[in-house]
Design a protein around this motif. Structure first.
Motif, PDB file in Angstrom:
ATOM      1  N   UNK A 233       8.325   6.116  -9.899  1.00 16.54           N
ATOM      2  CA  UNK A 233       7.446   6.141  -8.749  1.00 16.54           C
ATOM      3  C   UNK A 233       6.529   4.922  -8.767  1.00 16.54           C
ATOM      4  N   UNK A 234       6.514   4.209  -7.669  1.00 22.33           N
ATOM      5  CA  UNK A 234       5.681   3.019  -7.543  1.00 22.33           C
ATOM      6  C   UNK A 234       4.716   3.252  -6.391  1.00 22.33           C
TER       7      UNK A 234
ATOM      8  N   UNK B  95      11.708  -4.788  -1.843  1.00 22.80           N
ATOM      9  CA  UNK B  95      10.993  -5.858  -1.160  1.00 22.80           C
ATOM     10  C   UNK B  95       9.746  -5.260  -0.528  1.00 22.80           C
ATOM     11  N   UNK B  96       8.591  -5.799  -0.900  1.00 24.03           N
ATOM     12  CA  UNK B  96       7.325  -5.345  -0.339  1.00 24.03           C
ATOM     13  C   UNK B  96       6.837  -6.414   0.637  1.00 24.03           C
TER      14      UNK B  96
ATOM     15  N   UNK C  93       3.583  -8.532  -5.128  1.00 22.41           N
ATOM     16  CA  UNK C  93       4.121  -8.904  -6.436  1.00 22.41           C
ATOM     17  C   UNK C  93       5.019  -7.864  -7.076  1.00 22.41           C
ATOM     18  N   UNK C  94       5.082  -6.696  -6.482  1.00 22.00           N
ATOM     19  CA  UNK C  94       5.970  -5.663  -7.021  1.00 22.00           C
ATOM     20  C   UNK C  94       7.406  -5.850  -6.540  1.00 22.00           C
ATOM     21  N   UNK C  95       7.596  -6.780  -5.632  1.00 10.43           N
ATOM     22  CA  UNK C  95       8.955  -7.070  -5.170  1.00 10.43           C
ATOM     23  C   UNK C  95       9.791  -7.544  -6.347  1.00 10.43           C
TER      24      UNK C  95
ATOM     25  N   UNK D 182       0.788  -1.228   0.000  1.00 12.14           N
ATOM     26  CA  UNK D 182       0.000   0.000   0.000  1.00 12.14           C
ATOM     27  C   UNK D 182       0.815   1.270   0.000  1.00 12.14           C
ATOM     28  N   UNK D 183       2.110   1.145   0.250  1.00 11.27           N
ATOM     29  CA  UNK D 183       2.959   2.319   0.321  1.00 11.27           C
ATOM     30  C   UNK D 183       3.393   2.780  -1.067  1.00 11.27           C
ATOM     31  N   UNK D 184       4.079   3.920  -1.062  1.00 10.69           N
ATOM     32  CA  UNK D 184       4.604   4.507  -2.301  1.00 10.69           C
ATOM     33  C   UNK D 184       6.102   4.716  -2.134  1.00 10.69           C
TER      34      UNK D 184
END
Lengths: 113, 110
Positions: free
Chosen positions: A77-78, A111-112, A84-86, A16-18
């Motif tokens: 920027x993510x 790493x998320x 899955x964005x890891x 949930x973070x950016x």
């Protein structure tokens, strides 16, 4: 040292973070490219900027955005991060249209959790 | 977009030549063949590229067949440090982006 600088080298964040990944291209290079490499996938092209303008787009999610600044550095920027964005995120640069090959940075490992 | 086909893995003895093949049978006349390698999780490293003539630099040689449907990357004297994944890529016509495939994992053994 390839001349392409990526910061940070490692990043751990929660879902949930950016986050913002930064890339400084090799001196004199006008093009910047972003790639994503997940654990079980190859290098996926995300987006290219040339002298401040978007030049080509790959399979970049709508939650991701990028820009290239007047000093030619670029930021990826993510947002609304998911597990899955890891991945490893690589930046590359080239002098012009990439005719002479790209120079890649050493990447940012995201790493998320 | 022209696709490339590479063997998933190859072995090579240290000091011997490593010959890595690549098939790109749908390549167009104005598309270049590029080779990169990635050692472990480092950033990919540019090796060489060519259009139709054979090319050589300090790292490797690139042999492109006359019909341009295939090419071979040659590392003349492989060392343990050449162990990596090698990618053969055809540059997308009309754009600058490089599309990476799955590559060949080269293992150089003593």
């Amino acid at each position: 040292d390839s001349g392409v600088t990526q910061t940070p080298k490692h990043l751990i964040t929660a879902t949930g973070q950016r986050v913002t990944l930064r890339c400084s291209p090799r001196s004199g290079d006008l093009s910047v490219y972003w790639y994503q490499q997940s654990l079980d996938q190859g290098l996926q092209f995300l987006i290219q900027y040339y002298n401040g303008e978007e030049r080509a787009k790959g399979n970049i999610l709508e939650r991701f955005s990028a820009q290239q600044f007047p000093d030619l550095h670029s930021e990826l920027n993510l947002s609304s991060l998911e597990l899955g964005d890891s991945a490893l995120y690589f930046c590359a640069s080239s002098p012009d249209r990439g005719n002479y090959g790209y120079t890649f940075g050493s990447g940012t490992r995201l790493t998320v959790v | 977009d022209a696709k490339t086909t590479q063997p998933p893995s190859m072995d090579c003895a240290e000091g011997r030549a490593a010959n890595l093949p690549c098939n790109h049978s749908t390549i167009s006349g104005n598309e270049y063949v590029y080779w990169y390698r990635q050692i472990h999780s480092q950033g990919p490293q540019y090796i060489i590229h060519g259009l139709k003539n054979n090319e050589t630099n300090e790292m490797a040689s690139l042999i492109i067949t006359e019909d341009r449907k295939s090419s071979t990357l040659i590392l003349p004297h492989a060392t343990l440090r050449d162990t990596a994944v090698y990618y053969c890529i055809v540059r997308v016509r009309g754009t600058d982006k490089l599309i990476f495939g799955t590559g060949t994992r080269l293992q150089v053994f003593p």
